[in-house]
Design a protein around this motif. Sequence first.
Motif, PDB file in Angstrom:
ATOM      1  N   ALA A   1       0.810  -1.215   0.000  1.00 30.56           N
ATOM      2  CA  ALA A   1       0.000   0.000   0.000  1.00 30.56           C
ATOM      3  C   ALA A   1       0.847   1.271   0.000  1.00 30.56           C
ATOM      4  O   ALA A   1       0.504   2.249  -0.673  1.00 30.56           O
ATOM      5  CB  ALA A   1      -0.935  -0.005   1.199  1.00 30.56           C
ATOM      6  N   ASN A   2       1.937   1.297   0.761  1.00 37.60           N
ATOM      7  CA  ASN A   2       2.738   2.519   0.842  1.00 37.60           C
ATOM      8  C   ASN A   2       3.414   2.837  -0.487  1.00 37.60           C
ATOM      9  O   ASN A   2       3.476   4.005  -0.897  1.00 37.60           O
ATOM     10  CB  ASN A   2       3.783   2.390   1.957  1.00 37.60           C
ATOM     11  CG  ASN A   2       3.149   2.378   3.330  1.00 37.60           C
ATOM     12  OD1 ASN A   2       2.284   3.190   3.632  1.00 37.60           O
ATOM     13  ND2 ASN A   2       3.564   1.439   4.172  1.00 37.60           N
ATOM     14  N   LEU A   3       3.927   1.819  -1.151  1.00 35.76           N
ATOM     15  CA  LEU A   3       4.549   2.039  -2.462  1.00 35.76           C
ATOM     16  C   LEU A   3       3.504   2.519  -3.462  1.00 35.76           C
ATOM     17  O   LEU A   3       3.752   3.451  -4.241  1.00 35.76           O
ATOM     18  CB  LEU A   3       5.212   0.755  -2.948  1.00 35.76           C
ATOM     19  CG  LEU A   3       5.951   0.847  -4.289  1.00 35.76           C
ATOM     20  CD1 LEU A   3       7.085   1.865  -4.230  1.00 35.76           C
ATOM     21  CD2 LEU A   3       6.498  -0.520  -4.705  1.00 35.76           C
ATOM     22  N   PHE A   4       2.310   1.918  -3.419  1.00 34.90           N
ATOM     23  CA  PHE A   4       1.244   2.346  -4.320  1.00 34.90           C
ATOM     24  C   PHE A   4       0.831   3.792  -4.022  1.00 34.90           C
ATOM     25  O   PHE A   4       0.613   4.587  -4.939  1.00 34.90           O
ATOM     26  CB  PHE A   4       0.041   1.414  -4.183  1.00 34.90           C
ATOM     27  CG  PHE A   4      -1.119   1.790  -5.053  1.00 34.90           C
ATOM     28  CD1 PHE A   4      -1.144   1.446  -6.398  1.00 34.90           C
ATOM     29  CD2 PHE A   4      -2.199   2.503  -4.540  1.00 34.90           C
ATOM     30  CE1 PHE A   4      -2.218   1.800  -7.213  1.00 34.90           C
ATOM     31  CE2 PHE A   4      -3.266   2.866  -5.344  1.00 34.90           C
ATOM     32  CZ  PHE A   4      -3.277   2.506  -6.682  1.00 34.90           C
ATOM     33  N   TYR A   5       0.721   4.130  -2.754  1.00 34.81           N
ATOM     34  CA  TYR A   5       0.300   5.478  -2.353  1.00 34.81           C
ATOM     35  C   TYR A   5       1.246   6.547  -2.908  1.00 34.81           C
ATOM     36  O   TYR A   5       0.810   7.608  -3.359  1.00 34.81           O
ATOM     37  CB  TYR A   5       0.263   5.547  -0.833  1.00 34.81           C
ATOM     38  CG  TYR A   5      -0.148   6.890  -0.250  1.00 34.81           C
ATOM     39  CD1 TYR A   5      -1.484   7.254  -0.175  1.00 34.81           C
ATOM     40  CD2 TYR A   5       0.804   7.781   0.251  1.00 34.81           C
ATOM     41  CE1 TYR A   5      -1.865   8.478   0.366  1.00 34.81           C
ATOM     42  CE2 TYR A   5       0.426   9.001   0.790  1.00 34.81           C
ATOM     43  CZ  TYR A   5      -0.912   9.343   0.847  1.00 34.81           C
ATOM     44  OH  TYR A   5      -1.283  10.555   1.381  1.00 34.81           O
ATOM     45  N   LEU A   6       2.538   6.267  -2.871  1.00 28.67           N
ATOM     46  CA  LEU A   6       3.536   7.277  -3.266  1.00 28.67           C
ATOM     47  C   LEU A   6       3.885   7.240  -4.740  1.00 28.67           C
ATOM     48  O   LEU A   6       4.354   8.249  -5.291  1.00 28.67           O
ATOM     49  CB  LEU A   6       4.808   7.103  -2.434  1.00 28.67           C
ATOM     50  CG  LEU A   6       4.666   7.512  -0.964  1.00 28.67           C
ATOM     51  CD1 LEU A   6       5.840   7.000  -0.153  1.00 28.67           C
ATOM     52  CD2 LEU A   6       4.559   9.035  -0.836  1.00 28.67           C
TER      53      LEU A   6
END
Length: 366
Positions: free
Chosen positions: A28-33
Motif C-alpha cells: 500500500a505505501n509504495l502504491f500510495y507514493l
Amino acid sequence: MERAVRWDRLREEMAREGVELLALVPGANLFYLTGLHFHRMERPIVALLPREGEPALILPAFEVEKAQRAPIPWRLFPYTDAEGPASAFHAAAAALGGRGHTIAVETLGMRVLEWSLLAEAFESPTPLPAEPLLARLRMVKGPEEIAAIRRAIAAAEAALQQWLPEVRPGMTEREATRRLIQACFAAGADALAFEPIVVAGPNAALPHATPSERPMGPGEMMIVDFGVIMDGYVSDLTRTFVLGEPDPETARIYEVVREANAAGRAAVRPGIPAEAVDRAARAVIEAAGYGPYFPHRTGHGLGLEIHEPPYLVQGDRTLLTPGMVFTVEPGIYLPGRGGVRIEDVVVVTETGGESLTTFPRELRSL
C-alpha cells in the motif's frame, strides 16, 4: 499534482524524523507514493526514496517497463534470474552514497530477505520504523480517496442486499460465503478486501472465525463481515442477522451492540483522541453487564489497507482530524453460543462524523 504533494510531505516527515532513506516493498505505501503495484514474490523489489535526490528502484528486469510507465524519475537497478539481486542492491547503494545510512523500513512488511540484502549493500545501516511517518501521510484522506471508499462501500452494500434473500437455515457457512463472493463481483467490485466471514451459532462467538461446512441452524445469529476494493481503496462492513426468531437474550444483546455502535458514531468529532470513541462504545456494553465479552478494539482506520491507523482503542491518543476514515464495530461474543457485531465506516468532518455506510442496523430475520 496529488502525488507530487505526497512526495513533498514525505520529505518533510523524513527530515523531521532524521531519516535519510526510506525503503519500501510492494504494498500500500509504495502504491500510495508511486501508483505502482507489484506482486510480492521470491524476487525482491525495493524502492529506495532518499530525503534528497532521485529515488532508486531495485527490481527484476522483466518489471522495468512497468516501472517506466510511472511518472517517477527512477534510477532503475534491474537484475535477471540468472544474476540474482545482490549486485543490483550494491549498485543502488553506491549510487545513493554507500554506507552509513539511516534507513526507515516497513516493520510490518519488509522481510528478512530484503533487509539482509540492504544491510549487506549499505554496510550495516541503522534501521528505523517507517510506520509513524507513513501514518502521518496517509491517515487524513483527500476528497478523491474518500470518493473511492464511498464507491467500495456502495458496491459492498449492493452485494449484501442482493445476497441476503439467498440465505436460509440449513445452508452451510461456506456455501453462503461463496454466494456472497459472487454477489460482490456482480456488484462491480475490483477485488475482495479480505476473505469474507460468514459464520453462525457458536462460530459467531469467534470475532475472526473461518467459514466452515457447518449448516447454519434456526434461531442462530449470523455474523457477516466483508469488504471489497474499488480503485485501490477498501470497504469494511459487518452486519448480524438472525436465522428465524432470536431468543430473548440474543435479541437483548443485539440491541446493546446497536446502541454501542450508535454511541461510538455519535462520539466522533475533530479534536478528540481516538480512544474516546472506544470509551463511548465500550461504556454501553459495560453498563449492560457484557464488558468481558467485548474483547477487541472498537475500530481501525482504513483506506488502501483494511487495517491502518488510527486505532480506536484505549491508549491511542491520536487526535481525530477531518478526513480520517475508520470503522466503528463493537461486538459481544458469548463462548459456545454466538455473537453480535455491527460495523460502520465513519469519516471525520469539520463538525462531527459522517457514517459512509448506510445499510440498516435493525435486527433482520432471514
